[in-house]
Design an enzyme around this catalytic site. Structure first.
Site, PDB file in Angstrom:
ATOM      1  CE  LYS A 112       4.245   5.666  -1.495  1.00 12.56           C
ATOM      2  NZ  LYS A 112       3.874   4.383  -1.641  1.00 12.56           N
TER       3      LYS A 112
HETATM    4  C1  LIG Z   1       4.561   2.992  -1.534  1.00 11.98           C
HETATM    5  C2  LIG Z   1       3.705   1.838  -1.667  1.00 11.98           C
HETATM    6  C3  LIG Z   1       4.105   0.803  -0.784  1.00 11.98           C
HETATM    7  C4  LIG Z   1       5.152   0.807   0.079  1.00 11.98           C
HETATM    8  O1  LIG Z   1       5.386   1.501   0.973  1.00 11.98           O
HETATM    9  P1  LIG Z   1       6.583   1.991   1.905  1.00 11.98           P
HETATM   10  O2  LIG Z   1       6.643   2.996   2.815  1.00 11.98           O
HETATM   11  O3  LIG Z   1       7.649   2.318   0.830  1.00 11.98           O
HETATM   12  O4  LIG Z   1       7.073   0.700   2.574  1.00 11.98           O
HETATM   13  C5  LIG Z   1       3.143  -0.381  -0.636  1.00 11.98           C
HETATM   14  N1  LIG Z   1       1.959  -0.227  -1.318  1.00 11.98           N
HETATM   15  C6  LIG Z   1       1.742   0.973  -2.267  1.00 11.98           C
HETATM   16  C7  LIG Z   1       0.457   0.645  -3.051  1.00 11.98           C
HETATM   17  C8  LIG Z   1       2.528   1.914  -2.318  1.00 11.98           C
HETATM   18  O5  LIG Z   1       2.260   3.024  -2.953  1.00 11.98           O
END
Ligand SMILES: *Cc1c(COP(=O)(O)O)cnc(C)c1O
Length: 462
Positions: A112
């Protein structure tokens, strides 16, 4: 570049407005009206660029008219300066034609950060032009919240309010949200699960009086600017393993469909992506939807990969919009059905289109833990549970060319699950070793729109 809503009823916006708005006023999500398509020669010319230089090339056409080149370059440089790895998104080899892309070297140890650090810079620059003040409200299954707080903490013209499901995030995730001491940071532990948090967030956006009063801005993956930032690392990995001369497939641990949708955009831009494989945990609505054609919510079951404990996968709407030949009314009808009955059926032609691009698989809790243990034995690579879901599903789709699996978080973010699987407790990188010593600040809130709104008004003084 102009952006249109997936439900066809909101005004088209430029990049800056689309970024500041988040959710469109008709309840839809913004997508670019057209995606620039590159030739193989143009893509090949990007080989060997630094991550930042590549980001500049990929992002530039999408923000044209809003950021000039010099400003965009500066903002990108600032966004990634705080990462703990000079390559930003290094690749590690797991097998003859299988690589892991480590997306966890940012300030909060999850992928993120790639989007949030950039959107933090882009929003600040946009606000500085107008002197405007905004309230960012985000719903999080754990990692979005910390990444948003890290990107916006201490800014004078931004309040950042994060809703996370009480008791359903890991301790490291919680502490990353509750230990920042800046007055503009508001961590709210809400009763319910992530889907409840996301529903209340959408309610706030659909209350236009409230939305305008606090100048609500969203940084969830419904925000197009986040998807855009994530397109970059698909090019980065693709170029590293032989694209555009060789096709490459990606397996993506998926919850809200944001990350994998960025891969779809990279494919539309001309990166030769063979298959995009959706990897889900036991909350497998996307895997079921692709296999049966029926998108049916069943309630979230907490897992050891909590950031993917999601049923209503917001960004799937963007893929549906394209699969439905960009018919906003058709998207609206499916979303109405979802709201009323908790399900919809994907029309056959749209399902065929989705299946031409996306494959899917799931990992049970046991399979996830087994994969963590096996990869540790076989490669010495310590996977977080989300990344393990990805590797398990990727290996089921192996043997058909180059595969890159996205490692979405650092194992130290989920130390209990990793320790149970391997007997080894992964440590935090030195730069955040004092996380467990810092005091926490958190407010518990009910799953109630009016209560949330009055708390936000009180905190922001708007
Ligand atoms: C947010 C997240 C996901 C999923 O990502 P999306 O964009 O919602 O599909 C997978 N793994 C981790 C560690 C995350 O923080």
């Amino acid at each position: 570049m102009r952006y249109i809503s997936t439900r066809g009823q909101a005004p088209a916006l430029g990049f800056g407005e689309a970024m500041m708005t988040g959710l469109a006023r008709d309840g839809g999500l913004y997508v670019p009206e057209t995606v620039p398509v590159l030739t193989a020669a143009e893509i090949a010319a990007w080989r060997g660029l630094s991550y930042e230089d590549l980001a500049f090339k990929v992002v530039r056409p999408f923000v044209a008219g809003f950021f000039d080149d010099a400003e965009l370059k500066r903002l990108i440089a600032q966004a990634y300066a705080g990462f703990g790895h000079i390559a930003r998104a290094p690749l590690v080899q797991l097998g003859p034609d299988h690589f892991l892309m480590e997306l966890f070297h940012g300030p909060t140890l999850a992928f993120k950060d790639f989007a949030m650090q950039l959107i933090g810079q882009l929003m600040q620059a946009a606000l500085a032009r107008t002197g405007e003040r905004i309230t960012i409200v985000g719903a999080t299954s754990g990692d979005t919240g910390s990444a948003a707080i890290e990107a916006f903490r201490g800014l004078s013209n931004v309040d950042v309010v994060i809703l996370f499901p009480h008791g359903r995030v890991s301790e490291v995730q919680r502490r990353q949200m509750t230990t920042p001491s800046e007055a503009n940071v508001h961590a709210l532990a809400m009763e319910g699960d992530f889907d409840d948090c996301q529903s209340r967030l959408k309610d706030m956006f659909n209350d236009f009086a409230f939305r305008d009063r606090v100048r609500l801005a969203g940084v969830n993956s419904i925000n197009w600017a986040r998807v855009l930032a994530q397109v970059v690392y698909y090019f980065h990995a693709g170029l590293s393993v032989g694209a555009p001369d060789r096709p490459v497939s990606f397996t993506v641990p998926t919850g809200n469909f944001g990350d994998i949708f960025a891969g779809y955009i990279a494919q539309k831009m001309g990166l030769p992506i063979d298959r995009l494989v959706i990897a889900t945990n036991q909350n497998d609505i996307l895997d079921r939807a692709l296999k049966t054609g029926e998108y049916r919510t069943t309630g979230v079951v907490p897992s050891i990969s909590p950031s993917m404990d999601i049923q209503v996968s917001s960004n799937f709407e963007r893929a549906l919009f394209d699969a439905l030949d960009r018919d906003g009314a058709a998207v609206q009808a499916l979303m109405d059905s979802l709201k009323q009955s908790g399900s919809f059926t994907i029309p056959a032609p749209a399902l065929a289109k989705l299946r031409a691009t996306f494959l899917s698989g799931r990992a049970s809790e046991e399979e996830t833990a087994d994969t963590i243990a096996r990869l540790w034995r076989e490669t010495g690579e310590l996977l977080c549970p989300h990344s393990a879901v990805g590797v398990k599903v990727a290996q089921e789709h192996a043997g058909q060319g180059m595969m890159v699996t996205l490692a979405t978080a650092h194992p130290a973010k989920f130390p209990d699950a990793v320790e149970r699987a391997t007997g080894l407790r992964p440590g935090l990188p030195p730069r955040m070793a004092d996380l467990f010593d810092r005091p926490e600040r958190v407010t518990c809130v009910p799953n109630d729109l009016a209560a949330l709104q009055s708390l936000i008004l009180e905190r922001t003084g708007l």
